[in-house]
Motif scaffolding. Structure first.
Motif, PDB file in Angstrom:
ATOM      1  N   CYS A   3      38.929  50.764  31.858  1.00 22.98           N
ATOM      2  CA  CYS A   3      39.465  49.788  30.911  1.00 22.98           C
ATOM      3  C   CYS A   3      39.048  50.171  29.500  1.00 22.98           C
ATOM      4  CB  CYS A   3      39.006  48.376  31.248  1.00 22.98           C
ATOM      5  SG  CYS A   3      37.270  48.059  30.948  1.00 22.98           S
ATOM      6  N   ASP A   4      39.756  49.590  28.545  1.00 24.35           N
ATOM      7  CA  ASP A   4      39.410  49.739  27.135  1.00 24.35           C
ATOM      8  C   ASP A   4      38.971  48.379  26.636  1.00 24.35           C
ATOM      9  OD1 ASP A   4      40.097  52.454  26.988  1.00 24.35           O
ATOM     10  OD2 ASP A   4      42.200  51.956  26.698  1.00 24.35           O
ATOM     11  N   ILE A   5      37.987  48.375  25.751  1.00 26.49           N
ATOM     12  CA  ILE A   5      37.461  47.128  25.221  1.00 26.49           C
ATOM     13  C   ILE A   5      37.779  47.061  23.735  1.00 26.49           C
ATOM     14  CG2 ILE A   5      35.388  45.727  24.887  1.00 26.49           C
ATOM     15  CD1 ILE A   5      34.195  47.172  27.318  1.00 26.49           C
ATOM     16  N   TYR A   6      38.260  45.886  23.309  1.00 30.49           N
ATOM     17  CA  TYR A   6      38.642  45.649  21.916  1.00 30.49           C
ATOM     18  C   TYR A   6      37.900  44.431  21.392  1.00 30.49           C
ATOM     19  CZ  TYR A   6      42.467  48.797  23.022  1.00 30.49           C
ATOM     20  OH  TYR A   6      43.203  49.889  23.411  1.00 30.49           O
ATOM     21  N   ARG A   7      37.538  44.477  20.111  1.00 32.98           N
ATOM     22  CA  ARG A   7      36.872  43.376  19.426  1.00 32.98           C
ATOM     23  C   ARG A   7      37.916  42.556  18.674  1.00 32.98           C
ATOM     24  NH1 ARG A   7      33.199  46.136  16.418  1.00 32.98           N
ATOM     25  NH2 ARG A   7      34.770  46.468  14.837  1.00 32.98           N
ATOM     26  N   SER A   8      37.737  41.245  18.640  1.00 27.42           N
ATOM     27  CA  SER A   8      38.653  40.340  17.952  1.00 27.42           C
ATOM     28  C   SER A   8      38.412  40.350  16.448  1.00 27.42           C
ATOM     29  CB  SER A   8      38.449  38.915  18.477  1.00 27.42           C
ATOM     30  OG  SER A   8      39.144  37.985  17.676  1.00 27.42           O
ATOM     31  N   SER A   9      39.502  40.222  15.686  1.00 27.11           N
ATOM     32  CA  SER A   9      39.374  40.092  14.233  1.00 27.11           C
ATOM     33  C   SER A   9      39.204  38.633  13.831  1.00 27.11           C
ATOM     34  CB  SER A   9      40.635  40.648  13.550  1.00 27.11           C
ATOM     35  OG  SER A   9      41.767  39.860  13.878  1.00 27.11           O
ATOM     36  N   LYS A  10      39.398  37.716  14.770  1.00 27.73           N
ATOM     37  CA  LYS A  10      39.343  36.291  14.439  1.00 27.73           C
ATOM     38  C   LYS A  10      38.039  35.604  14.818  1.00 27.73           C
ATOM     39  CE  LYS A  10      44.154  35.147  14.152  1.00 27.73           C
ATOM     40  NZ  LYS A  10      45.158  34.159  14.483  1.00 27.73           N
ATOM     41  N   VAL A  18      41.017  45.487  28.589  1.00 27.84           N
ATOM     42  CA  VAL A  18      42.398  45.740  28.975  1.00 27.84           C
ATOM     43  C   VAL A  18      42.417  46.903  29.959  1.00 27.84           C
ATOM     44  CG1 VAL A  18      44.703  46.315  28.151  1.00 27.84           C
ATOM     45  CG2 VAL A  18      43.191  44.957  26.710  1.00 27.84           C
ATOM     46  N   ALA A  19      43.089  46.701  31.086  1.00 26.66           N
ATOM     47  CA  ALA A  19      43.208  47.770  32.076  1.00 26.66           C
ATOM     48  C   ALA A  19      43.900  48.964  31.437  1.00 26.66           C
ATOM     49  CB  ALA A  19      43.997  47.277  33.285  1.00 26.66           C
ATOM     50  N   THR A  20      43.383  50.155  31.677  1.00 29.95           N
ATOM     51  CA  THR A  20      43.985  51.360  31.138  1.00 29.95           C
ATOM     52  C   THR A  20      45.347  51.554  31.792  1.00 29.95           C
ATOM     53  OG1 THR A  20      41.792  52.331  30.842  1.00 29.95           O
ATOM     54  CG2 THR A  20      43.653  53.843  30.807  1.00 29.95           C
ATOM     55  N   PRO A  21      46.421  51.676  30.982  1.00 31.00           N
ATOM     56  CA  PRO A  21      47.762  51.819  31.559  1.00 31.00           C
ATOM     57  C   PRO A  21      47.896  53.106  32.367  1.00 31.00           C
ATOM     58  CG  PRO A  21      47.857  51.745  29.134  1.00 31.00           C
ATOM     59  CD  PRO A  21      46.422  51.685  29.538  1.00 31.00           C
ATOM     60  N   ALA A  22      48.714  53.040  33.405  1.00 29.81           N
ATOM     61  CA  ALA A  22      48.937  54.216  34.259  1.00 29.81           C
ATOM     62  C   ALA A  22      49.660  55.320  33.501  1.00 29.81           C
ATOM     63  CB  ALA A  22      49.729  53.819  35.493  1.00 29.81           C
ATOM     64  N   GLN A  23      50.577  54.942  32.607  1.00 25.64           N
ATOM     65  CA  GLN A  23      51.300  55.919  31.806  1.00 25.64           C
ATOM     66  C   GLN A  23      50.696  55.963  30.416  1.00 25.64           C
ATOM     67  OE1 GLN A  23      55.275  54.459  31.986  1.00 25.64           O
ATOM     68  NE2 GLN A  23      55.598  55.160  34.079  1.00 25.64           N
ATOM     69  N   GLU A  24      50.531  57.164  29.876  1.00 22.72           N
ATOM     70  CA  GLU A  24      49.835  57.346  28.605  1.00 22.72           C
ATOM     71  C   GLU A  24      50.479  56.656  27.420  1.00 22.72           C
ATOM     72  OE1 GLU A  24      48.446  61.120  27.236  1.00 22.72           O
ATOM     73  OE2 GLU A  24      47.796  61.658  29.240  1.00 22.72           O
ATOM     74  N   MET A  66      36.564  42.902  36.922  1.00 27.27           N
ATOM     75  CA  MET A  66      37.418  43.771  37.731  1.00 27.27           C
ATOM     76  C   MET A  66      38.535  42.974  38.406  1.00 27.27           C
ATOM     77  SD  MET A  66      34.500  46.314  39.304  1.00 27.27           S
ATOM     78  CE  MET A  66      35.612  47.158  40.405  1.00 27.27           C
ATOM     79  N   ASP A  67      38.212  41.793  38.914  1.00 27.49           N
ATOM     80  CA  ASP A  67      39.222  40.956  39.546  1.00 27.49           C
ATOM     81  C   ASP A  67      40.298  40.549  38.542  1.00 27.49           C
ATOM     82  OD1 ASP A  67      40.281  39.269  41.751  1.00 27.49           O
ATOM     83  OD2 ASP A  67      39.707  37.631  40.391  1.00 27.49           O
ATOM     84  N   SER A  68      39.887  40.159  37.345  1.00 23.57           N
ATOM     85  CA  SER A  68      40.838  39.760  36.311  1.00 23.57           C
ATOM     86  C   SER A  68      41.713  40.936  35.885  1.00 23.57           C
ATOM     87  CB  SER A  68      40.090  39.177  35.108  1.00 23.57           C
ATOM     88  OG  SER A  68      40.986  38.703  34.148  1.00 23.57           O
ATOM     89  N   LEU A  69      41.119  42.125  35.773  1.00 25.71           N
ATOM     90  CA  LEU A  69      41.896  43.309  35.409  1.00 25.71           C
ATOM     91  C   LEU A  69      42.939  43.630  36.473  1.00 25.71           C
ATOM     92  CD1 LEU A  69      39.133  45.628  33.907  1.00 25.71           C
ATOM     93  CD2 LEU A  69      40.944  44.433  32.667  1.00 25.71           C
ATOM     94  N   GLN A  70      42.570  43.456  37.742  1.00 25.63           N
ATOM     95  CA  GLN A  70      43.507  43.753  38.828  1.00 25.63           C
ATOM     96  C   GLN A  70      44.617  42.715  38.923  1.00 25.63           C
ATOM     97  OE1 GLN A  70      40.821  44.056  42.159  1.00 25.63           O
ATOM     98  NE2 GLN A  70      40.739  46.286  42.009  1.00 25.63           N
ATOM     99  N   THR A  71      44.294  41.444  38.684  1.00 21.90           N
ATOM    100  CA  THR A  71      45.299  40.395  38.855  1.00 21.90           C
ATOM    101  C   THR A  71      46.130  40.147  37.594  1.00 21.90           C
ATOM    102  OG1 THR A  71      43.669  38.673  38.347  1.00 21.90           O
ATOM    103  CG2 THR A  71      44.029  39.210  40.674  1.00 21.90           C
ATOM    104  N   LYS A  72      45.479  40.180  36.413  1.00 23.88           N
ATOM    105  CA  LYS A  72      46.181  39.870  35.163  1.00 23.88           C
ATOM    106  C   LYS A  72      46.389  41.077  34.256  1.00 23.88           C
ATOM    107  CE  LYS A  72      43.301  36.167  34.406  1.00 23.88           C
ATOM    108  NZ  LYS A  72      42.658  35.234  33.516  1.00 23.88           N
ATOM    109  N   GLY A  73      45.552  42.106  34.448  1.00 24.19           N
ATOM    110  CA  GLY A  73      45.639  43.283  33.587  1.00 24.19           C
ATOM    111  C   GLY A  73      44.727  43.213  32.380  1.00 24.19           C
ATOM    112  N   PHE A  74      44.025  42.069  32.215  1.00 27.72           N
ATOM    113  CA  PHE A  74      43.106  41.919  31.095  1.00 27.72           C
ATOM    114  C   PHE A  74      42.041  40.881  31.424  1.00 27.72           C
ATOM    115  CE2 PHE A  74      46.035  38.475  30.403  1.00 27.72           C
ATOM    116  CZ  PHE A  74      45.276  37.459  29.821  1.00 27.72           C
TER     117      PHE A  74
END
Length: 97
Positions: A3-10, A18-24, A66-74
């Motif tokens: 996964c990739d992790i992002y920080r909020s600007s707000k 965010v789950a790493t997409p299968a396609q680049e 991991m469960d959230s990434l698998q079910t929701k993608g984030f």
């Protein structure tokens, strides 16, 4: 699981895993609901992370992520709640100290 992790600007200390997409060339944020994107603000990339059951994360349970990434993608990590309530009544012994 990657996964990739992002920080909020707000909001300080709010992160989006965010789950790493299968396609680049796929936009990883297309799966994030619009309301979540609006609340999160502009994402700033923090790091790429490989998750597995034995990995320790500072504030959240890795299995929950991991469960959230698998079910929701984030997964959205909310800021920690303050330990001190600024509206709480002061204990009797500390008033006027």
């Amino acid at each position: 699981m990657h996964c990739d992790i992002y920080r909020s600007s707000k909001k300080d200390e709010m992160y989006l895993y965010v789950a790493t997409p299968a396609q680049e060339n796929t936009d990883p944020f297309e799966i994030i609901p619009e309301a979540v994107r609006q609340a999160f603000g502009k994402p700033t990339f923090v790091m790429h992370l490989e998750l597995h059951e034995q990995r320790k994360l500072a504030r959240v349970n890795v299995l929950h992520v991991m469960d959230s990434l698998q079910t929701k993608g984030f997964f959205m990590q909310m800021p920690p709640e303050g330990l001190i309530n600024p509206n709480a009544v002061e204990p009797e012994g500390l008033r006027g100290a």
